[in-house]
Write an enzyme that holds these catalytic residues in place. Sequence first.
Site, short mmCIF file in Angstrom:
data_model
loop_
_atom_site.label_atom_id
_atom_site.label_comp_id
_atom_site.label_asym_id
_atom_site.label_seq_id
_atom_site.Cartn_x
_atom_site.Cartn_y
_atom_site.Cartn_z
CG ASN A 26 -2.10 12.49 12.35
OD1 ASN A 26 -1.81 12.80 11.21
ND2 ASN A 26 -1.31 12.75 13.38
CG ASP A 60 -6.22 0.46 8.55
OD1 ASP A 60 -5.61 0.23 9.60
OD2 ASP A 60 -6.45 1.62 8.15
#
Length: 192
Positions: A71, A96
Site C-alpha cells: 500500500n 496480481d
Amino acid sequence: MSNKIKMIVGLGNPGSEYEQTRHNAGFWFIDELAWQYKATLKEEKKFFGSVARISISGSDLWLLKPSTFMNRSGQAVATLAQFYKIKPEEILVVHDELDIPCGRIKFKLGGGNGGHNGLKDIQARLGTPDFYRLRLGIDHPGDRNLVVGYVLNKPSPEHRQQIDEAINKSLKAVPMLLAGEWEEAVRFLHSK
C-alpha cells in the site's frame, strides 16, 4: 501508445513471510526478468526498493521491486521516476489481478485500480492513472470478505504453475513492449 517503457515495477510485499503469496506475483516477474538478463537487484534506500538496470534490444530499462509494503508502493515508483525523469506513461507496473482467471494475462494503459492498494498508491503518488499495467490473473476467492486472506496466502501448486506460466509468457512479450509493438504484444499476451 507511442511512449517507450523505461521502467518496469513489480508489486509485492517485502519479507520472507510474503515471498510465496499471490500478492507477490509482480516480484516473481521482476526476479525472473532480472535472472534472464543476468542483472542483480540491489537494495537502494534512496529509491525505497531493489533496483537494477538492464539493456534489452538496445533499450535501457530500470527494474524496481519496492521494499515498502504494497500500500506504499507509489513511494518507490515516484522517487525513481522523478530521479531519472521517467514519465508515468513510460512505466509498466506488473501486479496480481483478482478479476482475471488464474494464469491469464491482461495488458493496458491507465484505468482504475480495482481496489488494488499498490495501484492506488502509485496513482496517488504519480498524480495520474496513465501508466501501463501487466495484470497477472490469480482468480478471485468468490467472496470479497476473503480477498485479503486469499492474496496474502500461497496459491495451490496448480495455481502457482499457472501463474509461473503466465509470467514466462509475459517475459516473452517484453521485447515487443520495449519496441512499442503494442498490438502484437496485446494479441500475444491476451491469447490463450
